[in-house]
Design an enzyme around this catalytic site. Sequence first.
Site, PDB file in Angstrom:
ATOM      1  N   HIS A 223       0.796  -1.234   0.000  1.00 29.62           N
ATOM      2  CA  HIS A 223       0.000   0.000   0.000  1.00 29.62           C
ATOM      3  C   HIS A 223       0.826   1.280   0.000  1.00 29.62           C
ATOM      4  O   HIS A 223       0.279   2.364  -0.112  1.00 29.62           O
ATOM      5  CB  HIS A 223      -0.943   0.031   1.201  1.00 29.62           C
ATOM      6  CG  HIS A 223      -0.238   0.340   2.493  1.00 29.62           C
ATOM      7  ND1 HIS A 223       0.490  -0.586   3.175  1.00 29.62           N
ATOM      8  CD2 HIS A 223      -0.142   1.488   3.207  1.00 29.62           C
ATOM      9  CE1 HIS A 223       1.006  -0.039   4.267  1.00 29.62           C
ATOM     10  NE2 HIS A 223       0.638   1.228   4.309  1.00 29.62           N
TER      11      HIS A 223
HETATM   12  C1  UD1 Z   1      -2.033   5.698   6.011  1.00 27.66           C
HETATM   13  C2  UD1 Z   1      -0.723   6.111   6.683  1.00 27.66           C
HETATM   14  C3  UD1 Z   1       0.299   4.978   6.534  1.00 27.66           C
HETATM   15  C4  UD1 Z   1      -0.265   3.670   7.000  1.00 27.66           C
HETATM   16  C5  UD1 Z   1      -1.565   3.387   6.268  1.00 27.66           C
HETATM   17  C6  UD1 Z   1      -2.188   2.086   6.682  1.00 27.66           C
HETATM   18  C7  UD1 Z   1      -0.149   8.493   6.614  1.00 27.66           C
HETATM   19  C8  UD1 Z   1       0.750   9.483   6.007  1.00 27.66           C
HETATM   20  N1  UD1 Z   1      -0.146   7.275   6.065  1.00 27.66           N
HETATM   21  O1  UD1 Z   1      -1.786   5.586   4.624  1.00 27.66           O
HETATM   22  O2  UD1 Z   1       1.432   5.297   7.301  1.00 27.66           O
HETATM   23  O3  UD1 Z   1       0.666   2.643   6.756  1.00 27.66           O
HETATM   24  O4  UD1 Z   1      -2.464   4.460   6.552  1.00 27.66           O
HETATM   25  O5  UD1 Z   1      -3.311   1.836   5.924  1.00 27.66           O
HETATM   26  O6  UD1 Z   1      -0.831   8.793   7.569  1.00 27.66           O
HETATM   27  N2  UD1 Z   1      -9.157   5.066   1.847  1.00 27.66           N
HETATM   28  C9  UD1 Z   1     -10.381   4.450   1.834  1.00 27.66           C
HETATM   29  N3  UD1 Z   1     -10.927   4.121   3.047  1.00 27.66           N
HETATM   30  C10 UD1 Z   1     -10.316   4.383   4.226  1.00 27.66           C
HETATM   31  C11 UD1 Z   1      -9.070   5.034   4.206  1.00 27.66           C
HETATM   32  C12 UD1 Z   1      -8.506   5.345   3.010  1.00 27.66           C
HETATM   33  O7  UD1 Z   1     -10.959   4.187   0.810  1.00 27.66           O
HETATM   34  O8  UD1 Z   1     -10.876   4.048   5.275  1.00 27.66           O
HETATM   35  C13 UD1 Z   1      -8.539   5.392   0.549  1.00 27.66           C
HETATM   36  C14 UD1 Z   1      -8.749   6.818   0.141  1.00 27.66           C
HETATM   37  O9  UD1 Z   1      -8.961   6.850  -1.226  1.00 27.66           O
HETATM   38  C15 UD1 Z   1      -7.439   7.477   0.444  1.00 27.66           C
HETATM   39  C16 UD1 Z   1      -6.453   6.339   0.288  1.00 27.66           C
HETATM   40  O10 UD1 Z   1      -7.162   5.155   0.626  1.00 27.66           O
HETATM   41  O11 UD1 Z   1      -7.147   8.549  -0.375  1.00 27.66           O
HETATM   42  C17 UD1 Z   1      -5.276   6.485   1.183  1.00 27.66           C
HETATM   43  O12 UD1 Z   1      -5.684   6.688   2.535  1.00 27.66           O
HETATM   44  P1  UD1 Z   1      -4.832   7.635   3.533  1.00 27.66           P
HETATM   45  O13 UD1 Z   1      -5.376   7.547   4.892  1.00 27.66           O
HETATM   46  O14 UD1 Z   1      -4.647   8.950   2.918  1.00 27.66           O
HETATM   47  O15 UD1 Z   1      -3.410   6.991   3.529  1.00 27.66           O
HETATM   48  P2  UD1 Z   1      -2.963   5.488   3.568  1.00 27.66           P
HETATM   49  O16 UD1 Z   1      -2.362   5.179   2.257  1.00 27.66           O
HETATM   50  O17 UD1 Z   1      -4.034   4.572   4.081  1.00 27.66           O
END
Ligand code: UD1
Length: 389
Positions: A223
């Site tokens: 991820h």
């Molecule tokens: C975040 C953390 C990362 C951690 C990861 C675990 C930061 C900088 N990054 O990254 O350190 O390893 O979480 O998962 O804080 N999304 C959904 N549903 C959700 C959450 C996210 O669909 O419940 C999608 C959204 O499109 C979003 C993307 O996933 O834009 C990324 O989510 P985000 O929380 O921005 O960062 P992670 O890549 O999950």
Amino acid sequence: MMRDPWLSATGPVLCVVGARPNFMKMAPILRALAAHDPSPPALLVHTGQHYDADMNDQLFLGLGLPTPDVNLEVGSGTHAVQTAEVMRRFEPVLDAHRPSCVLVVGDVNSTLACTLVAVKKGVPVAHVEAGLRSFDRSMPEEINRVLTDQIADLLYTTERAAHENLAREGVDASRAHFVGNVMIDSLLVNRPLAVPAAETLRRAGIEPSAFDVTRGYGVVTLHRPANVDQADTLGPLLAVLRDISERLPLVLALHPRTRANIERFGLHCEVSGQRIAVLPPQGYLEMLGLMSGATLVLTDSGGMQEETTALGVPCLTLRENTERPITIEQGTNTLVGRDRGAIERAADQILSGGGKRGRVPEFWDGRAAERLVAHLAGWLARRHQPAEA
Ligand code: UD1
């Protein structure tokens, strides 16, 4: 006479979680706070950085976490928007509850955002899992780690190398305390409850006749933006996985970011077929069951590098660096980067020889949260009763 340290403090211990990897770290801390005598008032604040049922609710359930007292519901956004929204919405929570301290874990955007708000309002902050460094400032988590550690009051560490990292950045040694790994507290408590891999697959509609876990399998998660946000990185990585799957069937638990990018880049064909089982993000007990029974784990997750070390399962980390060097020096982890040859050679070695066995690092013993809470109680007591310290 010893006075009650918590009652002399000014308010509750405010515990912050935001994203999936925070939950397994906070669960044992909340339990240790409740078990401490006397038990302090504690509040759980969820920033809402992760919000999907399978990124959030399933983990809360599996870990036995209580419903958060406050949910800031920030959701997704750019780093700037997400961090700013957490800050904006967290400030009134501090004003309303006047906590004795704020406890943050890990390295996600919520960790830094809440630390920054609290410190500027004069509320002490304790950072759990402090001092880890990948030395790669292109990772958003590295920026979050460095900045949080600079300004938090108490730094609780999981391995001794963290203290060298903090000293190098000019952090006074008196702020850092080696308590061990709270995430392994969660693992040890929950291991007996882990959902068997065959059951997890069956629930996903995959029967043993199609995917027989008793004959060996690998577990994959991917991820990190550096691995999944560009087609010319994600495509070759999925191609290596497809090659490995010809020798060892793989279970791939897909993060929403990765799923979206596979669709966007048209890479479905790389993960289709009988030998790769594609699942949604898994709950904690399901992932624990999958990892426990695996022949090997391929991942870019930070937490899984540590969990595989605690479980004694070989782990190949699909990154050029790790902020958790003890998993390589003492545990079962090997850094393989993104190089096809290196990944395949390392996988072959595990398939032919079983891979690294490793040993469990110091203080990854199930009692880290207990040590942490005992220290925090003493620290708060001294802070609020300087004359008696
Ligand atoms: C975040 C953390 C990362 C951690 C990861 C675990 C930061 C900088 N990054 O990254 O350190 O390893 O979480 O998962 O804080 N999304 C959904 N549903 C959700 C959450 C996210 O669909 O419940 C999608 C959204 O499109 C979003 C993307 O996933 O834009 C990324 O989510 P985000 O929380 O921005 O960062 P992670 O890549 O999950």
